[in-house]
Write a protein that holds these residues in place. Sequence first.
Motif, PDB file in Angstrom:
ATOM      1  N   CYS A  17       0.674  -1.595  -0.446  1.00  0.00           N
ATOM      2  CA  CYS A  17       0.036  -0.256   0.079  1.00  0.00           C
ATOM      3  C   CYS A  17       1.021   0.807   0.360  1.00  0.00           C
ATOM      4  CB  CYS A  17      -0.681   0.313   1.191  1.00  0.00           C
ATOM      5  SG  CYS A  17      -2.202   1.799   1.673  1.00  0.00           S
ATOM      6  N   ASN A  18       0.517   2.099  -0.923  1.00  0.00           N
ATOM      7  CA  ASN A  18       1.344   3.224  -1.293  1.00  0.00           C
ATOM      8  C   ASN A  18       2.766   3.393  -1.672  1.00  0.00           C
ATOM      9  OD1 ASN A  18      -0.727   5.329  -0.422  1.00  0.00           O
ATOM     10  ND2 ASN A  18      -0.761   5.049   1.459  1.00  0.00           N
ATOM     11  N   ARG A  26       5.703   3.083  -4.415  1.00  0.00           N
ATOM     12  CA  ARG A  26       5.522   3.833  -5.731  1.00  0.00           C
ATOM     13  C   ARG A  26       6.144   2.681  -6.928  1.00  0.00           C
ATOM     14  NH1 ARG A  26      10.246   5.296  -8.548  1.00  0.00           N
ATOM     15  NH2 ARG A  26       9.783   7.399  -9.969  1.00  0.00           N
ATOM     16  N   ARG A  71       1.187   5.910  -6.064  1.00  0.00           N
ATOM     17  CA  ARG A  71       1.319   4.622  -5.315  1.00  0.00           C
ATOM     18  C   ARG A  71       0.224   4.464  -4.525  1.00  0.00           C
ATOM     19  NH1 ARG A  71       5.924   6.622  -2.156  1.00  0.00           N
ATOM     20  NH2 ARG A  71       7.462   7.701  -3.401  1.00  0.00           N
ATOM     21  N   CYS A  87      -3.645   2.060  -3.148  1.00  0.00           N
ATOM     22  CA  CYS A  87      -3.313   1.019  -2.103  1.00  0.00           C
ATOM     23  C   CYS A  87      -4.415   0.021  -2.283  1.00  0.00           C
ATOM     24  CB  CYS A  87      -4.087   2.149  -0.823  1.00  0.00           C
ATOM     25  SG  CYS A  87      -3.038   1.864   0.587  1.00  0.00           S
ATOM     26  N   ARG A 132       0.753  -2.836   3.867  1.00  0.00           N
ATOM     27  CA  ARG A 132       1.849  -2.584   4.275  1.00  0.00           C
ATOM     28  C   ARG A 132       1.806  -3.109   5.966  1.00  0.00           C
ATOM     29  NH1 ARG A 132       6.397   0.368   2.617  1.00  0.00           N
ATOM     30  NH2 ARG A 132       4.774   1.472   0.540  1.00  0.00           N
ATOM     31  N   SER A 162      -0.931  -0.473   7.208  1.00  0.00           N
ATOM     32  CA  SER A 162      -1.637   0.746   6.383  1.00  0.00           C
ATOM     33  C   SER A 162      -2.182  -0.434   5.425  1.00  0.00           C
ATOM     34  CB  SER A 162      -1.042   1.478   6.420  1.00  0.00           C
ATOM     35  OG  SER A 162       0.336   1.315   5.575  1.00  0.00           O
ATOM     36  N   PRO A 163      -3.033   0.468   4.849  1.00  0.00           N
ATOM     37  CA  PRO A 163      -4.353   1.663   5.384  1.00  0.00           C
ATOM     38  C   PRO A 163      -4.750   1.796   7.005  1.00  0.00           C
ATOM     39  CG  PRO A 163      -5.552   0.184   3.742  1.00  0.00           C
ATOM     40  CD  PRO A 163      -4.258  -0.798   3.561  1.00  0.00           C
TER      41      PRO A 163
END
Length: 531
Positions: free
Chosen positions: A372-373, A375, A418, A420, A444, A461-462
Amino acid sequence: MRRLTLPVAILVALAFAAGAAASPIFVLKGSGWGHGVGMSQYGALGRALDGQSYKQILGFYYDGTTVGPGGQKKVRVLLTAGRSALRISSDAAFKVGGKKLAANTAFRVVPTKDGRVRVVGKGKFGSPVTASPKGELLRLDGARYRGSFRIHNHSGKLDLVNVVGLQGYLFSVVPREMPASFAAEALRAQAVAARSYAVRTERAGWYDLYDDTRDQVYGGYESGEPAAAVAAVKATAGEVVLYNGAVASTFFSSSNGGRTAASADTWGGVVPYLRSRKDPADLNPANPNRSWTVTLSARALRSRLGAGKAPLDAVVSSRVSGRVNRIRFERGAWSQTLTGGPEHFRSALGLRSSRFTLGVLRLTASRTKVACNGRVRLNLLVRNVGSVTLQRRTTGSSAWKNMAVKKVDSDEYTATARPCRGTTFRLHSPDASGSSVFVKVTPRIVFRDTQPAGGLRGLVSPLSLAGRTVHVTRERKDGTWKGVAAAVVRQDGKWRADFNVVEGVYRARINPPDSSGLVTGYSPKLTVKLS
């Protein structure tokens, strides 16, 4: 007291799938229909609508020629070949050889083993035998034809040739080659071009012309012989196209796409009156072939052209008369140049004409799986496809959203995402949509830099995964993983699993719900040493 130590060197990053390229989409944007040599039928229409006469039209397409007399003859048209049997008849009594055959009766004709032709119930005849009409048209398998039939026994199979006057032949050809609704001067140009082609084409043997696109499309009286087409044939009776006193080779096709093709570029051999020149009249609004688009996958392009590999890129490396003459395929260090000439490419690719541009849409993602997030770098190859948009659509959504891109050079662009949630990226243009890449996304999940005694803790996360369970596992000697503890993710994304921690290698796992658009996530490995 026991302490957990966490040397940085043993915090191993989780390996994600390497980058991948979507299979490129090749966009072939073209114009015209046919080989483009000689007269364009839609160009003739455009010129007629502009007020040009049929002689002016012919003079443009057959440069340096004139229209004059020279077209009185009969032609021999091969209607069918290699038949084991056929049926002939007429609405009036007719003759085969010297024998009279009754009207309105379909007579079966077969070859004999001794090389003759047998009309069942009427006897055997030498090959060839002629069927002659008396007052009504002859029929082959029910279809009516002007003139007579000449039936040959060739190696135990039957060929039937229609021997017909040139005018009667043209009554059928003109409306089958050009719509009878076209302007009168265009129809007259077609009549003279078709007559010239027929006069010029004399094959050695038992026939002169095929009845299909190998020569000119001929269907006998069943074409209907529209009044406008018949009038065009009669108005130009006996006229042909001449070059230096000889009948010219008056090739024609439906549409040249705005430029005629030179005979030398298309078939080889220089014909001075068949040269390449611009023809804007061909692109008149009535022409449905002014533009067209065909999209092909890399695999289809390779298959149709017989290349060694499916290309990641392809460019036209040579043109003649505005038409594709060579194409170069590229895939990394490998390349192959494909040749064969315009008509080869038109036929092999199944296109309306060889007057086309070769565009490409290719999208490459640096990763196909990311936390998640994380790159993701997107690389775009875009050429000869007009305006193109990079779009994304997340799992569970039906809407595509546009993304900003940065230009690298004339054909290449880049973008960064990025995500998610699981996300599909694609290239979209008015000409084609495709070349898409799906990137899987995991939560993540990590261990904290410092750990307490009596357990392990970390972050997820999220935050929408609050309430989900984190499973802590320890690696066995055989490389498999054993569950040792569990914890629930708090609203702030933190989690803590309390258990008797021993030395070893640990990993945390979380299974998101399907509705999240995420797939199972794993933390980097954590090596625990006690001191």
